[in-house]
Design a protein around this motif. Structure first.
Motif, PDB file in Angstrom:
ATOM      1  N   THR A  17       0.850  -1.192   0.000  1.00  0.00           N
ATOM      2  CA  THR A  17       0.000   0.000   0.000  1.00  0.00           C
ATOM      3  C   THR A  17       0.882   1.237   0.000  1.00  0.00           C
ATOM      4  O   THR A  17       1.806   1.348   0.808  1.00  0.00           O
ATOM      5  CB  THR A  17      -0.929   0.003   1.221  1.00  0.00           C
ATOM      6  N   GLY A  18       0.622   2.132  -0.912  1.00  0.00           N
ATOM      7  CA  GLY A  18       1.357   3.386  -0.989  1.00  0.00           C
ATOM      8  C   GLY A  18       2.652   3.330  -1.774  1.00  0.00           C
ATOM      9  O   GLY A  18       3.372   4.331  -1.822  1.00  0.00           O
ATOM     10  N   HIS A  19       2.943   2.199  -2.440  1.00  0.00           N
ATOM     11  CA  HIS A  19       4.195   2.141  -3.199  1.00  0.00           C
ATOM     12  C   HIS A  19       4.150   3.122  -4.369  1.00  0.00           C
ATOM     13  O   HIS A  19       3.081   3.456  -4.874  1.00  0.00           O
ATOM     14  CB  HIS A  19       4.483   0.717  -3.689  1.00  0.00           C
ATOM     15  N   ILE A  20       5.290   3.605  -4.775  1.00  0.00           N
ATOM     16  CA  ILE A  20       5.389   4.523  -5.903  1.00  0.00           C
ATOM     17  C   ILE A  20       5.460   3.688  -7.170  1.00  0.00           C
ATOM     18  O   ILE A  20       6.392   2.896  -7.361  1.00  0.00           O
ATOM     19  CB  ILE A  20       6.618   5.444  -5.771  1.00  0.00           C
ATOM     20  N   PRO A  21       4.462   3.839  -8.061  1.00  0.00           N
ATOM     21  CA  PRO A  21       4.434   3.000  -9.259  1.00  0.00           C
ATOM     22  C   PRO A  21       5.432   3.460 -10.311  1.00  0.00           C
ATOM     23  O   PRO A  21       5.800   4.635 -10.369  1.00  0.00           O
ATOM     24  CB  PRO A  21       3.001   3.174  -9.769  1.00  0.00           C
ATOM     25  N   SER A  22       5.847   2.514 -11.134  1.00  0.00           N
ATOM     26  CA  SER A  22       6.700   2.840 -12.278  1.00  0.00           C
ATOM     27  C   SER A  22       5.841   3.518 -13.344  1.00  0.00           C
ATOM     28  O   SER A  22       4.608   3.464 -13.309  1.00  0.00           O
ATOM     29  CB  SER A  22       7.317   1.566 -12.851  1.00  0.00           C
ATOM     30  N   ILE A  23       6.488   4.126 -14.317  1.00  0.00           N
ATOM     31  CA  ILE A  23       5.774   4.749 -15.438  1.00  0.00           C
ATOM     32  C   ILE A  23       4.931   3.693 -16.159  1.00  0.00           C
ATOM     33  O   ILE A  23       3.789   3.957 -16.541  1.00  0.00           O
ATOM     34  CB  ILE A  23       6.765   5.418 -16.412  1.00  0.00           C
ATOM     35  N   GLU A  24       5.459   2.482 -16.325  1.00  0.00           N
ATOM     36  CA  GLU A  24       4.717   1.409 -16.978  1.00  0.00           C
ATOM     37  C   GLU A  24       3.450   1.054 -16.183  1.00  0.00           C
ATOM     38  O   GLU A  24       2.382   0.873 -16.758  1.00  0.00           O
ATOM     39  CB  GLU A  24       5.588   0.161 -17.153  1.00  0.00           C
ATOM     40  N   GLU A  25       3.568   0.987 -14.857  1.00  0.00           N
ATOM     41  CA  GLU A  25       2.394   0.674 -14.049  1.00  0.00           C
ATOM     42  C   GLU A  25       1.360   1.796 -14.136  1.00  0.00           C
ATOM     43  O   GLU A  25       0.157   1.536 -14.227  1.00  0.00           O
ATOM     44  CB  GLU A  25       2.781   0.431 -12.581  1.00  0.00           C
ATOM     45  N   VAL A  26       1.807   3.038 -14.137  1.00  0.00           N
ATOM     46  CA  VAL A  26       0.880   4.164 -14.278  1.00  0.00           C
ATOM     47  C   VAL A  26       0.141   4.057 -15.606  1.00  0.00           C
ATOM     48  O   VAL A  26      -1.081   4.224 -15.669  1.00  0.00           O
ATOM     49  CB  VAL A  26       1.616   5.519 -14.156  1.00  0.00           C
ATOM     50  N   ALA A  27       0.867   3.751 -16.674  1.00  0.00           N
ATOM     51  CA  ALA A  27       0.237   3.602 -17.992  1.00  0.00           C
ATOM     52  C   ALA A  27      -0.778   2.464 -17.986  1.00  0.00           C
ATOM     53  O   ALA A  27      -1.879   2.602 -18.543  1.00  0.00           O
ATOM     54  CB  ALA A  27       1.304   3.359 -19.059  1.00  0.00           C
TER      55      ALA A  27
END
Length: 180
Positions: free
Chosen positions: A4-14
């Motif tokens: 919970t609260g991890h910073i997502p990678s650009i790929e995960e955001v996409a």
């Protein structure tokens, strides 16, 4: 499931944006009674568990436009989207609040509010996410005599929502795309 609260990678955001696009297009497909748009949210072999209909998603999508039109208007709102990735699969839980306005000839119109969740198995193929299985979970609903007001200075001149292809959205899409 990630922390919970991890910073997502650009790929995960996409990937999250693509999944949310599927959810939002599904709601638009329901509210505009647009079976083709609705089907675009599901893989061809997808299944749904809607209670009143349990089976092939595309069959559901083909039948929904006729059944939803019994309501003068509907509005589905998807919020609280939680996504757990498992490679090319994802478990997606989203909250749904759906409003249904039923016009009754010679009687009182009614407003039904449905509150529940969509629990979806989504799958990514060739950089495209779609629903493989949707399970609809009801939390509660409310049915009341309608309190809607459609006339008066506040609403004069406003466009009214409609079903495909008569909703103002489709006219705007046609104008912008140049008819393509």
């Amino acid at each position: 499931m990630s922390e919970t609260g991890h910073i997502p990678s650009i790929e995960e955001v996409a990937n999250r944006i693509a999944i949310e696009d599927v959810l939002y297009k599904h709601s638009r497909g329901v509210d505009r009674a647009d079976g083709e748009l609705l089907k675009s949210a599901y893989w061809p072999e997808a299944e749904v568990a809607y209670g009143g209909f349990n089976g092939p998603a595309h069959t559901f999508c083909e039948a929904l436009p006729t059944s939803i039109k019994r309501y003068a208007a509907t509005a589905h709102r998807v919020t609280n989207v939680s996504i757990d990735f498992h490679g090319d699969d994802a478990v997606v839980e989203s909250y749904v609040t759906a409003y249904h306005y039923l016009a009754v000839d010679g009687g009182d119109d009614t407003e039904m509010t449905y509150v529940g969740r969509y629990v979806d198995h989504m799958q990514r193929r060739a950089q495209v996410w779609k629903i493989m299985f949707r399970h609809v979970v009801m939390e509660w609903n409310q049915n009341l005599t309608a309190s809607a007001v459609f006339e008066g200075p506040t609403f004069s001149g406003l466009a009214r929502g409609g079903r495909a292809p008569d909703d103002p959205l489709y006219d705007m899409q046609q104008k912008i795309s140049g008819g393509s």
